[in-house]
Scaffold this motif. Structure first.
Motif, PDB file in Angstrom:
ATOM      1  N   LEU A 290       0.251 -74.910  47.335  1.00  0.00           N
ATOM      2  CA  LEU A 290      -0.273 -75.077  48.689  1.00  0.00           C
ATOM      3  C   LEU A 290       0.830 -75.022  49.736  1.00  0.00           C
ATOM      4  O   LEU A 290       0.586 -74.626  50.882  1.00  0.00           O
ATOM      5  N   ASN A 291       2.048 -75.411  49.353  1.00  0.00           N
ATOM      6  CA  ASN A 291       3.153 -75.322  50.313  1.00  0.00           C
ATOM      7  C   ASN A 291       3.454 -73.861  50.658  1.00  0.00           C
ATOM      8  O   ASN A 291       3.862 -73.544  51.765  1.00  0.00           O
ATOM      9  N   GLY A 292       3.223 -72.960  49.698  1.00  0.00           N
ATOM     10  CA  GLY A 292       3.464 -71.548  49.945  1.00  0.00           C
ATOM     11  C   GLY A 292       2.478 -70.942  50.923  1.00  0.00           C
ATOM     12  O   GLY A 292       2.758 -69.910  51.546  1.00  0.00           O
ATOM     13  N   LEU A 293       1.305 -71.573  51.068  1.00  0.00           N
ATOM     14  CA  LEU A 293       0.303 -71.048  51.996  1.00  0.00           C
ATOM     15  C   LEU A 293       0.762 -71.129  53.446  1.00  0.00           C
ATOM     16  O   LEU A 293       0.201 -70.467  54.321  1.00  0.00           O
ATOM     17  N   GLN A 294       1.784 -71.946  53.705  1.00  0.00           N
ATOM     18  CA  GLN A 294       2.291 -72.050  55.072  1.00  0.00           C
ATOM     19  C   GLN A 294       2.947 -70.744  55.537  1.00  0.00           C
ATOM     20  O   GLN A 294       3.157 -70.548  56.722  1.00  0.00           O
ATOM     21  N   ARG A 295       3.238 -69.859  54.599  1.00  0.00           N
ATOM     22  CA  ARG A 295       3.866 -68.584  54.949  1.00  0.00           C
ATOM     23  C   ARG A 295       2.844 -67.539  55.381  1.00  0.00           C
ATOM     24  O   ARG A 295       3.217 -66.418  55.739  1.00  0.00           O
ATOM     25  N   ALA A 296       1.565 -67.866  55.347  1.00  0.00           N
ATOM     26  CA  ALA A 296       0.519 -66.882  55.625  1.00  0.00           C
ATOM     27  C   ALA A 296       0.674 -66.270  57.013  1.00  0.00           C
ATOM     28  O   ALA A 296       1.042 -66.940  57.986  1.00  0.00           O
ATOM     29  N   CYS A 297       0.379 -64.990  57.107  1.00  0.00           N
ATOM     30  CA  CYS A 297       0.433 -64.270  58.377  1.00  0.00           C
ATOM     31  C   CYS A 297      -0.745 -64.684  59.249  1.00  0.00           C
ATOM     32  O   CYS A 297      -1.881 -64.770  58.761  1.00  0.00           O
ATOM     33  N   PRO A 298      -0.545 -64.950  60.542  1.00  0.00           N
ATOM     34  CA  PRO A 298      -1.671 -65.280  61.429  1.00  0.00           C
ATOM     35  C   PRO A 298      -2.736 -64.197  61.385  1.00  0.00           C
ATOM     36  O   PRO A 298      -2.436 -63.008  61.213  1.00  0.00           O
ATOM     37  N   ALA A 299      -3.992 -64.607  61.539  1.00  0.00           N
ATOM     38  CA  ALA A 299      -5.122 -63.690  61.360  1.00  0.00           C
ATOM     39  C   ALA A 299      -5.044 -62.484  62.288  1.00  0.00           C
ATOM     40  O   ALA A 299      -5.340 -61.349  61.871  1.00  0.00           O
ATOM     41  N   ASP A 300      -4.654 -62.693  63.554  1.00  0.00           N
ATOM     42  CA  ASP A 300      -4.619 -61.564  64.483  1.00  0.00           C
ATOM     43  C   ASP A 300      -3.532 -60.564  64.103  1.00  0.00           C
ATOM     44  O   ASP A 300      -3.733 -59.354  64.167  1.00  0.00           O
ATOM     45  N   GLN A 301      -2.374 -61.062  63.672  1.00  0.00           N
ATOM     46  CA  GLN A 301      -1.308 -60.164  63.247  1.00  0.00           C
ATOM     47  C   GLN A 301      -1.662 -59.471  61.932  1.00  0.00           C
ATOM     48  O   GLN A 301      -1.312 -58.318  61.714  1.00  0.00           O
ATOM     49  N   PHE A 302      -2.365 -60.192  61.049  1.00  0.00           N
ATOM     50  CA  PHE A 302      -2.777 -59.596  59.787  1.00  0.00           C
ATOM     51  C   PHE A 302      -3.735 -58.433  60.024  1.00  0.00           C
ATOM     52  O   PHE A 302      -3.623 -57.380  59.404  1.00  0.00           O
ATOM     53  N   ALA A 303      -4.669 -58.622  60.967  1.00  0.00           N
ATOM     54  CA  ALA A 303      -5.621 -57.558  61.275  1.00  0.00           C
ATOM     55  C   ALA A 303      -4.940 -56.378  61.947  1.00  0.00           C
ATOM     56  O   ALA A 303      -5.332 -55.219  61.752  1.00  0.00           O
ATOM     57  N   ALA A 304      -3.892 -56.652  62.735  1.00  0.00           N
ATOM     58  CA  ALA A 304      -3.195 -55.583  63.450  1.00  0.00           C
ATOM     59  C   ALA A 304      -2.106 -54.920  62.622  1.00  0.00           C
ATOM     60  O   ALA A 304      -1.531 -53.903  63.048  1.00  0.00           O
ATOM     61  N   GLY A 305      -1.800 -55.489  61.454  1.00  0.00           N
ATOM     62  CA  GLY A 305      -0.744 -54.918  60.625  1.00  0.00           C
ATOM     63  C   GLY A 305       0.645 -55.163  61.158  1.00  0.00           C
ATOM     64  O   GLY A 305       1.533 -54.331  60.976  1.00  0.00           O
TER      65      GLY A 305
END
Length: 555
Positions: A290-305
């Motif tokens: 679960l600590n690794g999930l903090q590295r997730a890309c924000p949703a808007d940036q993920f959608a924009a690539g």
């Protein structure tokens, strides 16, 4: 009154003329596509047909001409630039391309002085320019006038739905100083070239649609479009045999709570169906951190690539027989859902982004699963995905991966473009367990009144597999006594239990013990009394010489 009426009539006429001039050029003159055909010599899926592309044109003005023609082939209808040699620009300009670079032929019908005239030509595989994956060149040789040279890069990507696209621009309007008007163009790509199969049909038996667009010189801003299609057949006859392999672990990261890397490799033989969907369930002894999930890309940036490198959790490499070098890219952890989605943007000769979903385990013998579907009908013969380990890793070990019964099995489901599904269960080898931890032990030897008694104690590696066989050879100068009693024969204990005599074999100075249990044992002991030294060794026993025993432990 009459004077005013004349002014009104003149004003109306000027207004109408201005309105006509303001109309788009396409309303005055434009090219149309009167016919488009896509004719493979065979519709067999994954076959290698001669493919003929036909386009015919109509004009609303006798003085207009077609300027450009763009063709986007159906996804999966491919040409392999490695099947022919590549002609350089100088040779192409001199109509001196080598024969083994020819990949097709062409026929052009044009009106010359009001008379239809046919001209033949050839299609060549040219050396690419820049990062483009391939380039085609066409030489048309009219009976009257000079030769016509046309060329176009071959591109594919998301904008073409991963179909091969070519655009021939600035088509000629004259030949030998005489005005011409192109009526029909036919281009045939050969199924086979000098070095092997050139064209390949889609491996999916669904309508394969070609898109055609054309512009004219009088109306360059307007594009006439149409489509043509065929449907591949015989998908049941197309082989599909993907193979999964990989590994898990690294030194220092294989224990409970460690963060081991995970590597999976999918290989697919050439000539069969391409992948459409891949679902892989990770080993049960790995769980998301679960600590690794903090590295997730924000949703808007993920959608924009536009995800930052901090959201990269691994790497991917895809090899294709059509690409001069593998496609590479990061594995990106997304957000906006739980479990989070994944994205793999691959770059190289082709830009291809894979989107994956993640699901929680559905049984105790399964780990989290990743699914990539909607894959384009493109040949990928090797795909390697690595999730990095160490600090910040997305995965952690929930058990010791080096224990004998560690759950490191990966389950995978592969679906081909033909619709066939293949499932596999693969136990991944663990890397880093045995490196500095090998089976070991020691031997002690004690002499009483000239007779020796040996005790050998052996153990499996702390995190390695169990022992299944123990073999010990006495050093030269030490041997079993001649005619000794049965009580002086060696005895072997495996896991604290004495082995039966049938499992222990003695030949000269060697004792060999096979451990019958399938799981093996963690420890073994050999006791061998009644050993006699040679005269030379007996004289040296007082000085406690160093003796070399040959021990072979099998795990």
């Amino acid at each position: 009154m009459t004077h005013d009426r004349r002014r009104l009539t003149l004003a109306c006429a000027l207004w109408c003329l201005a309105g006509l001039l303001a109309l788009p050029a396409a309303a005055r003159a434009a090219v149309s596509i009167s016919d488009a055909q896509l004719n493979p010599s065979t519709t067999q899926a994954a076959g290698h047909p001669n493919v003929t592309i036909v386009t015919a044109f109509g004009y609303s003005s006798a003085g207009d001409d077609v300027k450009s023609v763009r063709v986007v082939l159906p996804q999966g209808l491919l040409g392999d630039p490695n099947a022919a040699s590549r002609c350089d620009q100088m040779s192409f300009a001199g109509d001196a391309c080598p024969t083994d670079s020819r990949v097709g032929t062409t026929q052009v019908t044009a009106t010359v002085l009001g008379v239809p005239t046919n001209s033949a030509g050839d299609v060549y595989n040219l050396q690419p320019t820049g990062a483009e994956p391939a380039r085609l060149g066409v030489v048309v040789r009219p009976a009257v006038g000079g030769k016509i040279f046309l060329q176009s890069p071959v591109t594919l990507g998301a904008e073409t739905n991963y179909g091969l696209a070519t655009t021939f621009d600035d088509l000629p309007r004259s030949s030998g100083g005489v005005d011409t008007q192109i009526q029909r163009m036919s281009l045939t790509l050969n199924g086979r070239a000098a070095r092997g199969a050139f064209t390949t049909n889609p491996t999916r038996c669904a309508p394969a649609i070609m898109q055609v667009g054309a512009t004219s010189y009088d109306s360059p801003g307007q594009t006439a479009t149409t489509t043509a299609r065929f449907t591949p057949t015989g998908c049941d006859a197309v082989p599909f045999s993907p193979l999964l392999s990989g590994s898990v672990g690294a030194r220092g990261q294989d224990g409970n709570g460690g963060r081991p890397p995970l590597r999976t490799v999918v290989t697919l033989p050439s000539g069969g169906a391409n992948l459409a969907k891949v679902a892989v369930a990770l080993p049960p002894d790995l769980a998301p951190d679960l600590n690794g999930l903090q590295r997730a890309c924000p949703a808007d940036q993920f959608a924009a690539g536009t995800c930052p490198p901090t959201s990269y959790i691994g790497t991917a490499v895809a090899g294709s027989p059509l690409a001069p070098a593998p496609l590479t890219g990061p594995v990106i952890l997304g957000s906006g859902a739980f479990p989070p989605p994944l994205a793999v943007p691959l770059t190289g000769a082709v830009a291809l982004t894979l989107h994956g979903t993640t699901a929680l385990p559905t049984s105790p013998n399964q780990g989290i699963s990743n699914t990539f579907e909607g894959l384009p009908d493109l040949p990928v013969t090797r795909f390697e995905l690595t999730l990095t380990g160490g600090r910040g890793s997305l995965l952690k070990a929930v058990n010791d991966l080096c224990r004998p019964n560690a759950r490191t099995t990966v389950s995978a489901s592969f679906t081909g473009q033909t619709g066939r599904t293949v499932t596999q269960l693969v136990r991944l080898p663990v890397v880093g367990c045995v490196g500095g931890a090998r089976p070991g032990g020691g031997v002690s030897l004690r002499f009483v009144r000239g007779v020796g008694s040996l005790v050998g104690r052996f153990a499996a590696a702390p995190r390695g597999p169990a022992l299944t066989r123990v073999r010990l050879t006495l050093p030269a100068g030490l041997a079993p006594g001649v005619g000794v009693a049965a009580t002086s024969l060696p005895t072997v204990y495996a896991g604290g239990r004495r082995l039966r005599a049938s499992a222990v074999r003695v030949r000269g100075r060697t004792v060999d013990a096979l451990i019958p249990t399938r799981r093996g044992v963690r420890s073994a002991v050999i006791r061998w009394p009644g050993l006699r030294p040679s005269r030379s060794l007996a004289r040296r026993l007082a000085s406690r010489p160093r003796l070399a025993f040959l021990v072979r432990l099998t795990d």
